[in-house]
Design a protein around this motif. Sequence first.
Motif, mmCIF file in Angstrom:
data_model
loop_
_atom_site.group_PDB
_atom_site.id
_atom_site.type_symbol
_atom_site.label_atom_id
_atom_site.label_comp_id
_atom_site.label_asym_id
_atom_site.label_seq_id
_atom_site.Cartn_x
_atom_site.Cartn_y
_atom_site.Cartn_z
ATOM 1 N N GLY A 1 0.809 -1.216 0.000
ATOM 2 C CA GLY A 1 0.000 0.000 0.000
ATOM 3 C C GLY A 1 0.835 1.255 0.000
ATOM 4 O O GLY A 1 2.066 1.229 0.140
ATOM 5 N N TRP B 1 -3.886 3.910 -0.910
ATOM 6 C CA TRP B 1 -3.963 3.028 -2.080
ATOM 7 C C TRP B 1 -3.456 1.651 -1.685
ATOM 8 O O TRP B 1 -2.500 1.530 -0.918
ATOM 9 C CB TRP B 1 -3.122 3.578 -3.238
ATOM 10 C CG TRP B 1 -3.205 2.749 -4.489
ATOM 11 C CD1 TRP B 1 -4.221 2.728 -5.402
ATOM 12 C CD2 TRP B 1 -2.227 1.802 -4.954
ATOM 13 N NE1 TRP B 1 -3.943 1.844 -6.401
ATOM 14 C CE2 TRP B 1 -2.713 1.265 -6.167
ATOM 15 C CE3 TRP B 1 -0.985 1.378 -4.478
ATOM 16 C CZ2 TRP B 1 -2.014 0.308 -6.906
ATOM 17 C CZ3 TRP B 1 -0.285 0.427 -5.209
ATOM 18 C CH2 TRP B 1 -0.798 -0.097 -6.411
ATOM 19 N N ARG C 1 -5.696 -5.661 -3.138
ATOM 20 C CA ARG C 1 -6.872 -5.630 -2.255
ATOM 21 C C ARG C 1 -7.576 -6.977 -2.203
ATOM 22 O O ARG C 1 -8.092 -7.374 -1.165
ATOM 23 C CB ARG C 1 -7.872 -4.569 -2.731
ATOM 24 C CG ARG C 1 -7.372 -3.165 -2.725
ATOM 25 C CD ARG C 1 -8.452 -2.174 -3.098
ATOM 26 N NE ARG C 1 -9.391 -1.961 -2.001
ATOM 27 C CZ ARG C 1 -10.428 -1.147 -2.059
ATOM 28 N NH1 ARG C 1 -10.675 -0.474 -3.173
ATOM 29 N NH2 ARG C 1 -11.231 -0.991 -1.025
ATOM 30 N N ASN D 1 1.264 9.103 -6.468
ATOM 31 C CA ASN D 1 1.045 8.240 -7.625
ATOM 32 C C ASN D 1 2.242 7.306 -7.800
ATOM 33 O O ASN D 1 3.391 7.759 -7.864
ATOM 34 C CB ASN D 1 0.868 9.111 -8.874
ATOM 35 C CG ASN D 1 0.352 8.326 -10.070
ATOM 36 O OD1 ASN D 1 -0.059 7.178 -9.951
ATOM 37 N ND2 ASN D 1 0.363 8.956 -11.238
ATOM 38 N N SER E 1 -0.774 4.010 -10.636
ATOM 39 C CA SER E 1 -1.765 3.627 -9.632
ATOM 40 C C SER E 1 -2.972 4.557 -9.641
ATOM 41 O O SER E 1 -4.073 4.166 -9.240
ATOM 42 C CB SER E 1 -1.135 3.611 -8.233
ATOM 43 O OG SER E 1 -0.668 4.903 -7.862
ATOM 44 N N PRO F 1 -7.896 3.516 -8.507
ATOM 45 C CA PRO F 1 -8.081 4.028 -7.141
ATOM 46 C C PRO F 1 -8.583 2.948 -6.188
ATOM 47 O O PRO F 1 -9.203 1.956 -6.606
ATOM 48 C CB PRO F 1 -9.147 5.121 -7.324
ATOM 49 C CG PRO F 1 -9.175 5.420 -8.784
ATOM 50 C CD PRO F 1 -8.787 4.163 -9.473
ATOM 51 N N SER F 2 -8.333 3.172 -4.905
ATOM 52 C CA SER F 2 -8.916 2.333 -3.857
ATOM 53 C C SER F 2 -10.100 3.099 -3.268
ATOM 54 O O SER F 2 -11.103 3.272 -3.942
ATOM 55 C CB SER F 2 -7.860 1.993 -2.805
ATOM 56 O OG SER F 2 -6.851 1.163 -3.366
ATOM 57 N N ARG G 1 -12.388 4.962 -13.771
ATOM 58 C CA ARG G 1 -11.765 5.064 -12.452
ATOM 59 C C ARG G 1 -12.839 5.469 -11.439
ATOM 60 O O ARG G 1 -13.529 6.470 -11.645
ATOM 61 C CB ARG G 1 -10.648 6.106 -12.468
ATOM 62 C CG ARG G 1 -9.747 6.070 -13.703
ATOM 63 C CD ARG G 1 -8.901 7.318 -13.779
ATOM 64 N NE ARG G 1 -8.226 7.506 -15.033
ATOM 65 C CZ ARG G 1 -8.718 8.163 -16.083
ATOM 66 N NH1 ARG G 1 -9.944 8.679 -16.012
ATOM 67 N NH2 ARG G 1 -8.011 8.316 -17.186
#
Length: 423
Positions: free
Chosen positions: A62, A74, A78, A128, A145, A149-150, A169
Amino acid sequence: MESFFAILIHILLLSFLVEFCSAADTLTSNASITGKETLVSSGQSFELGFFTRGNLGKWYVGIWYKKFPEIVVWVANRESPIMNSSGVLTVSSDGDLILLNGMRGVVWSSNTSGRVQGSVAQLLESGNLVLRRKDDNSERYLWQSFDFPSDTLLPGMKMGWNLSTGVNRYLTSWKDDNDPSPGDVTFRTDNIGMPQLVLRKGSEKIYRTGVWNGVRFSGTGPLSVNPVFIPIFVYDNENLYYMYKLGDRSLVNRFMVTQSGLAKRLVLNEGESSWNIFYTSQDDQCDEYGVCGGNGICKLGNTPICRCLYGYVPKFQREWDVHNWSNGCVRRIPLDCQQGGYLKVSNVKLPDLLEYSLNKSMSVSECESECFKNCYCLAYAYSDIRGNGSGCFMWFGNLIDVREMPQTDSQQDIYIRMPASEL
């Protein structure tokens, strides 16, 4: 002579340290990060490495704030946690950023198209993580990244579509505080008719900004510059996205979605350690999606907040008496297709795009005429309010999620069909 060698060794050590520090944000080909090793952005704002939460024994790669390691912005893997601390993050020989488990199996990859041998991964000061050619310092990244996105939108990140490539996104909440796997709350730019930003819990809408009308989203204020952030919305043939830039660089700014179903902006003053909530999506009762049911309008200054639109009455009066507005309103007098006209309701958040049609090239007069010719058309509005207005929305079913908005220079109106006796 000894002092000369001592000075020489000192100079060599300094040059080594300078080189090490300058490379601390970059992972070169076939190098790796394991255990407690990290990358740190050049200005010391962000850090990348392995982390775990709670007692689940799951490990993730992360990015977090260097000064606030508990705030992860981020997460790479996941959906594929590593079940111990033996993970390895590396740039493969063919130019892909990959995450390996203890058995050297690939559990996550940037899956870069057009891989380049000798590419490097770099953590930028913006937060980023990018994959680029070793000798190319431009923004022509092989992968970044920011495209994946998270739960957090950082300054410079885009939430929305690259219409040329089909990349979409959007933000997805964590499952819970200790589990960064995707939760069921999403915030995305819907590309249906005219764009709008929609917050969902599962498939259920819980908040929306209203549709874009050429000036602003009909359910929000103008996209004006403020001391905290500069909002930007781009809508053209190639792009459809929302983003923001910093208004005051002494403020740290992030926007996120939570597992409880909120979208919120948090701000940190330079030198402080406590984040302030600047804005939340459901800021008032009228922000709740469809709170007044079909053909109702939410008016924040009223008690109760829900009213039926003019010409409508509660479907079940006893429910409305106890402030249960979910079943909405129905016509007081049925429409006569050949007679009647329209009542203008000003300063509104336009109804959701459920049963509707859109013609962006239609003129104002054509919009009214076209709606009147169709017996099923219950309301119309201009899709673009710039100038004298243009484009035509027509609604054919219940008008859902309408609210009264404060009066602005960019007024959004809707014209609701009425029987002659109601005019």
